[in-house]
Enzyme design. Structure first.
Site, PDB file in Angstrom:
ATOM      1  N   PHE A  59       0.858  -1.186   0.000  1.00  0.00           N
ATOM      2  CA  PHE A  59       0.000   0.000   0.000  1.00  0.00           C
ATOM      3  C   PHE A  59       0.887   1.226   0.000  1.00  0.00           C
ATOM      4  CE2 PHE A  59      -4.472   1.139   0.473  1.00  0.00           C
ATOM      5  CZ  PHE A  59      -5.075  -0.036   0.071  1.00  0.00           C
ATOM      6  N   GLN A 115      -7.409  14.917   3.518  1.00  0.00           N
ATOM      7  CA  GLN A 115      -6.758  14.099   2.486  1.00  0.00           C
ATOM      8  C   GLN A 115      -7.617  13.933   1.226  1.00  0.00           C
ATOM      9  OE1 GLN A 115      -6.149   9.552   2.845  1.00  0.00           O
ATOM     10  NE2 GLN A 115      -4.136  10.446   3.027  1.00  0.00           N
ATOM     11  N   HIS A 166      -7.888  11.530  -1.972  1.00  0.00           N
ATOM     12  CA  HIS A 166      -7.446  10.224  -2.462  1.00  0.00           C
ATOM     13  C   HIS A 166      -7.305  10.323  -3.978  1.00  0.00           C
ATOM     14  CE1 HIS A 166      -7.398   5.977  -3.404  1.00  0.00           C
ATOM     15  NE2 HIS A 166      -7.401   5.669  -2.118  1.00  0.00           N
ATOM     16  N   LEU A 171     -14.899   5.873  -4.418  1.00  0.00           N
ATOM     17  CA  LEU A 171     -13.497   5.462  -4.308  1.00  0.00           C
ATOM     18  C   LEU A 171     -13.174   4.194  -5.093  1.00  0.00           C
ATOM     19  CD1 LEU A 171     -11.002   6.419  -2.600  1.00  0.00           C
ATOM     20  CD2 LEU A 171     -11.418   4.388  -1.248  1.00  0.00           C
ATOM     21  N   GLU A 230      -6.797   2.150  -3.369  1.00  0.00           N
ATOM     22  CA  GLU A 230      -5.376   2.079  -3.699  1.00  0.00           C
ATOM     23  C   GLU A 230      -4.947   0.630  -3.968  1.00  0.00           C
ATOM     24  OE1 GLU A 230      -3.365   4.950  -1.145  1.00  0.00           O
ATOM     25  OE2 GLU A 230      -1.847   3.418  -0.819  1.00  0.00           O
ATOM     26  N   ARG A 240      -0.548   9.443  -0.590  1.00  0.00           N
ATOM     27  CA  ARG A 240      -1.675  10.023  -1.318  1.00  0.00           C
ATOM     28  C   ARG A 240      -1.558  11.521  -1.546  1.00  0.00           C
ATOM     29  NH1 ARG A 240      -6.205   6.626   2.016  1.00  0.00           N
ATOM     30  NH2 ARG A 240      -5.742   4.665   0.966  1.00  0.00           N
ATOM     31  N   HIS A 295     -11.350  12.636   0.907  1.00  0.00           N
ATOM     32  CA  HIS A 295     -11.431  11.280   1.441  1.00  0.00           C
ATOM     33  C   HIS A 295     -11.393  11.199   2.959  1.00  0.00           C
ATOM     34  CE1 HIS A 295     -11.018   6.985   1.394  1.00  0.00           C
ATOM     35  NE2 HIS A 295      -9.822   7.003   1.928  1.00  0.00           N
ATOM     36  N   ARG A 308      -2.466  10.890   6.081  1.00  0.00           N
ATOM     37  CA  ARG A 308      -2.583   9.501   6.547  1.00  0.00           C
ATOM     38  C   ARG A 308      -2.157   8.540   5.450  1.00  0.00           C
ATOM     39  NH1 ARG A 308      -6.310   5.520   5.778  1.00  0.00           N
ATOM     40  NH2 ARG A 308      -8.017   6.748   4.940  1.00  0.00           N
TER      41      ARG A 308
HETATM   42  C1  FAD Z   1     -14.776   4.358   0.491  1.00  0.00           C
HETATM   43  C2  FAD Z   1     -13.775   4.330   1.604  1.00  0.00           C
HETATM   44  C3  FAD Z   1     -12.787   3.370   1.631  1.00  0.00           C
HETATM   45  C4  FAD Z   1     -11.859   3.341   2.670  1.00  0.00           C
HETATM   46  N1  FAD Z   1     -10.885   2.352   2.680  1.00  0.00           N
HETATM   47  C5  FAD Z   1     -10.032   2.287   3.726  1.00  0.00           C
HETATM   48  C6  FAD Z   1      -9.082   1.228   3.823  1.00  0.00           C
HETATM   49  O1  FAD Z   1      -9.007   0.328   2.985  1.00  0.00           O
HETATM   50  N2  FAD Z   1      -8.241   1.202   4.875  1.00  0.00           N
HETATM   51  C7  FAD Z   1      -8.278   2.163   5.840  1.00  0.00           C
HETATM   52  O2  FAD Z   1      -7.482   2.088   6.774  1.00  0.00           O
HETATM   53  N3  FAD Z   1      -9.189   3.170   5.785  1.00  0.00           N
HETATM   54  C8  FAD Z   1     -10.070   3.246   4.767  1.00  0.00           C
HETATM   55  N4  FAD Z   1     -10.989   4.257   4.734  1.00  0.00           N
HETATM   56  C9  FAD Z   1     -11.112   5.167   5.875  1.00  0.00           C
HETATM   57  C10 FAD Z   1     -11.851   4.459   6.993  1.00  0.00           C
HETATM   58  O3  FAD Z   1     -12.764   3.542   6.458  1.00  0.00           O
HETATM   59  C11 FAD Z   1     -12.608   5.449   7.881  1.00  0.00           C
HETATM   60  O4  FAD Z   1     -11.750   6.475   8.281  1.00  0.00           O
HETATM   61  C12 FAD Z   1     -13.117   4.708   9.108  1.00  0.00           C
HETATM   62  O5  FAD Z   1     -13.872   3.588   8.740  1.00  0.00           O
HETATM   63  C13 FAD Z   1     -13.933   5.599  10.030  1.00  0.00           C
HETATM   64  O6  FAD Z   1     -14.444   4.795  11.076  1.00  0.00           O
HETATM   65  P1  FAD Z   1     -15.200   5.413  12.307  1.00  0.00           P
HETATM   66  O7  FAD Z   1     -15.504   4.299  13.241  1.00  0.00           O
HETATM   67  O8  FAD Z   1     -14.418   6.562  12.838  1.00  0.00           O
HETATM   68  O9  FAD Z   1     -16.535   6.021  11.691  1.00  0.00           O
HETATM   69  P2  FAD Z   1     -17.641   5.393  10.704  1.00  0.00           P
HETATM   70  O10 FAD Z   1     -17.386   3.998  10.325  1.00  0.00           O
HETATM   71  O11 FAD Z   1     -17.822   6.386   9.629  1.00  0.00           O
HETATM   72  O12 FAD Z   1     -18.926   5.384  11.624  1.00  0.00           O
HETATM   73  C14 FAD Z   1     -19.515   6.574  12.119  1.00  0.00           C
HETATM   74  C15 FAD Z   1     -20.654   6.197  13.034  1.00  0.00           C
HETATM   75  O13 FAD Z   1     -21.129   7.368  13.682  1.00  0.00           O
HETATM   76  C16 FAD Z   1     -22.528   7.378  13.645  1.00  0.00           C
HETATM   77  N5  FAD Z   1     -22.967   8.778  13.720  1.00  0.00           N
HETATM   78  C17 FAD Z   1     -22.487   9.844  13.037  1.00  0.00           C
HETATM   79  N6  FAD Z   1     -23.152  10.956  13.396  1.00  0.00           N
HETATM   80  C18 FAD Z   1     -24.056  10.585  14.327  1.00  0.00           C
HETATM   81  C19 FAD Z   1     -25.041  11.274  15.072  1.00  0.00           C
HETATM   82  N7  FAD Z   1     -25.258  12.574  14.921  1.00  0.00           N
HETATM   83  N8  FAD Z   1     -25.792  10.571  15.945  1.00  0.00           N
HETATM   84  C20 FAD Z   1     -25.617   9.232  16.088  1.00  0.00           C
HETATM   85  N9  FAD Z   1     -24.699   8.542  15.409  1.00  0.00           N
HETATM   86  C21 FAD Z   1     -23.929   9.211  14.542  1.00  0.00           C
HETATM   87  C22 FAD Z   1     -22.892   6.681  12.358  1.00  0.00           C
HETATM   88  O14 FAD Z   1     -24.216   6.166  12.429  1.00  0.00           O
HETATM   89  C23 FAD Z   1     -21.849   5.577  12.322  1.00  0.00           C
HETATM   90  O15 FAD Z   1     -22.286   4.466  13.067  1.00  0.00           O
HETATM   91  C24 FAD Z   1     -11.918   4.303   3.698  1.00  0.00           C
HETATM   92  C25 FAD Z   1     -12.922   5.274   3.685  1.00  0.00           C
HETATM   93  C26 FAD Z   1     -13.820   5.303   2.634  1.00  0.00           C
HETATM   94  C27 FAD Z   1     -14.855   6.399   2.630  1.00  0.00           C
END
Ligand code: FAD
Length: 603
Positions: free
Chosen positions: A117, A237, A239, A249, A252, A283, A363, A410
């Protein structure tokens, strides 16, 4: 009517960070997880490429190589105590998930298979290394399902489709949250000893983004409006490979498996820009070089996009697959099933036969709510310059938090591992905090401001429409606060955002009902996004240097003597009831440097 609940701890968000924290906090602690969506729809489930850990299953790897890559990838703005924890604990955390049942891809001898990666190297930058553990291109989906199933097994209490509006803070301590149950429109107050924010990112402030519609940073905005600082918000960031115009997306992982980037002349320009890592440079650099190719008129057909080429014949001709091995269409279909399908569905192109149009897409937020390495939220201590203190009982983890382990940029696969490592640590710290503290009474009038704001929105009969304001904000951010920035553009962005905030005070909603009134929640989300967009633009104007994902055309060099520092943006005192704010104050926080002194960043 307001319904009141009492728990030891409340977690806002059911993505990877919230669930990992819930799992580790739930032993001996009564935990409620609130999520505005059904948990398994959280954006973590969209993560494709992988989760980093120096297991060394494919070739030699070491935690200190990984730490170095993370620090250098983040352009030396990374707190190195956090990076060391990430690099060391990633290994046991990945094994923990394996033991919970996560179906990782396997090597022929049964170990977890890994892939390359961007920015991940061996021997401190010598050549790419295979460090990303993965489940085809559905790694996040598998992580989310595994964590959710294990939370259910441990009887974690979920409140699905509860939208958190505000934090309840009293005298610098967390007392709970206010939420609305989307199904009924009823207000609920969750009283707790501690609150953990894990609401994910806020890429929806941009027009072209990989982020799901739900990524509006609601709790980040709530913390900001409650007077807490936000750290390093200028670093957002981009992407390199978003589907042209849509931003969806293409991981990568496509380049890890040998895919290459081409300009309009069919040139593999990354060979010229980053001779060692080429298409797998970090990135921020790839996106910037793409931006420059397009600006120099070398986009495809002179337009504003480039090509991603994953045709087996191209990969084999260039020997760009890992180890220079030959690949077949069947190999790629097995390793990249989802993204190949996306290219076919959204672009109508068969990537086995033709290159696909791509452009950088907003991203990931490197900045967010400042925390220590156990998820405790920090704010500037009164009196001592640059000293920080804990906000009693308030924790944050995942993309909404800034540990700061990603610094100015990142590396790919480093978010999923951040969720797991720091989700776990903050869950444990949360449980420990709850065990040693008493449940306090709610402050007088708790929840009233949020209730008042909901009533204001519901009764607003103005002529402004949410959709139009949101689109204007997104266009403004993409145009002026994108891959490259310049003072006059940022000033223009701030002016536009402030005008939009004023117009936001005059919106009118069409849905007057209470049940399933998603329009009112979209309005609430937009209010928060406008605040976060303003902080992002103001922070970008404030930092007069270029570092990682923040590139200032008018200050194109990294300036360690003045800017090797975190920024903290805080709103000037004012009423929390109004989303229309103006003044932003900036403080600084020193970067923690332990092992790796800042060097020139070359790849
Ligand atoms: C398409 C894509 C591909 C990616 N691929 C990778 C990868 O391969 N490897 C990597 O390391 N990272 C990757 N990332 C980044 C990574 O996936 C995210 O940064 C990470 O999953 C975020 O996780 P989180 O638990 O912080 O939030 P999230 O998984 O976004 O969850 C947020 C939670 O908060 C809740 N929430 C939000 N606002 C409220 C509210 N007001 N009230 C109640 N609940 C709320 C939502 O319901 C949800 O449950 C990718 C991101 C994207 C968009």
């Amino acid at each position: 009517m307001t319904v009141e609940h009492t728990f030891d701890a409340v977690i806002v968000g059911a993505g990877g960070a919230g669930l990992m924290a819930a799992l580790h906090a739930s032993q001996g602690t009564r935990v409620a997880v609130l999520s505005k969506m059904y948990p398994t729809r959280s954006h973590t489930g969209a993560a494709q490429g992988g989760v980093a850990a120096p297991l060394g299953n494919m070739e030699e790897d070491r935690w200190d190589w990984y730490m170095y890559d993370t620090v250098k990838g983040g352009d030396y703005l990374v707190d190195q105590d956090a990076a060391e924890i990430l690099a060391r604990e990633s290994v046991e955390t990945v094994f923990e998930l394996e033991h919970m049942g996560l179906p990782f891809d396997r090597t022929p001898d049964g170990r977890i298979e890994q892939r390359r990666f961007g920015g991940h190297t061996r021997e401190f930058g010598k050549s790419p290394v295979m460090r990303a553990c993965k489940s085809a291109d559905r790694t996040g989906h598998m992580i989310l399902q595994t964590l959710f199933q294990n939370c259910i097994r441990r009887d974690v209490r979920f409140f699905d489709e509860f939208f958190v509006l505000d934090l309840i803070l009293e005298g610098g301590a967390a007392r709970g949250v206010v939420a609305v149950e989307i199904k009924t429109g009823e207000l609920h107050i969750f009283r707790a000893k501690a609150v953990l924010l894990a609401c994910g990112g806020f890429g929806r402030m941009y027009a072209v983004t990989s982020n799901a519609h739900s990524l509006t940073g609601d709790a980040v905005a709530a913390a900001y409006r409650r007077g807490l600082p936000l750290e390093d918000m200028e670093f957002f960031q981009f992407h390199p490979t978003g589907i042209y115009k849509m931003g969806i997306l293409l991981s990568e992982a496509a380049r890890s498996e040998g895919g290459i980037l081409l300009n309009g002349a069919g040139e593999r320009f990354m060979e010229r820009c980053a001779p060692t890592l080429k298409d797998l440079a970090p990135r921020d650099m790839v996106s910037r070089f793409m931006f420059q190719e397009i600006r120099a008129g070398r986009g495809v057909g002179g337009k504003d996009y480039l090509h991603l080429d994953i045709r087996p014949e191209t990969i084999n001709r260039l020997g760009s697959a890992p180890g220079g091995r030959a690949v077949t269409a069947a190999d790629l279909e097995a390793k990249l099933p989802d993204i190949i399908e996306m290219m076919r569905i959204y672009q109508g192109i068969d990537p086995m036969k033709a290159p696909v149009p791509i452009q950088p897409t907003a991203h990931y937020a490197m900045g967010g709510i400042p925390t220590d390495c156990d998820g405790r939220v920090l704010r500037a201590a009164s009196g001592a310059a640059q000293a920080m203190e804990n906000v009693h009982g308030l924790f944050a983890a995942g993309e909404c938090a800034c540990v700061s382990v990603h610094g100015a940029n990142r590396l790919g696969t480093n978010s999923l591992v951040d969720l797991l490592v720091f989700g776990r640590r903050s869950g444990r710290a949360l449980a420990e905090f709850c065990a040693g503290s008493a449940l306090e009474a709610l402050p007088a009038g708790a929840g009233q401001e949020a209730a008042g704001e909901l009533i204001r929105l519901r009764e607003s009969r103005g002529s402004e429409r949410i959709g139009a304001l949101r689109a204007a904000m997104q266009r403004c951010m993409t145009e002026h606060v994108g891959v490259q920035r310049i003072a006059r553009g940022l000033e223009k962005a701030l002016q536009t955002l402030r005008e939009l905030k004023a117009r936001y005070g005059k919106i009118g909603l069409a849905d007057l009902g209470r049940k399933w009134n998603t329009e009112i929640l979209e309005a609430y989300e937009l209010g928060g996004l406008l605040d976060l967009a303003e902080v992002t633009a103001a922070s970008a104007l404030h930092r007069t240097e270029s570092r990682g994902a923040h590139f200032r055309e008018d200050h194109p060099r990294r300036d360690d003597s003045n800017w090797l520092t975190h920024t903290l943006a805080r709103r000037k005192e004012g009423s929390c009831a109004s989303l229309v704010t103006d003044g932003i104050l900036f403080d600084r926080r020193p970067v923690v440097i332990t092992r790796f002194a800042p060097e020139v960043r070359e790849y």
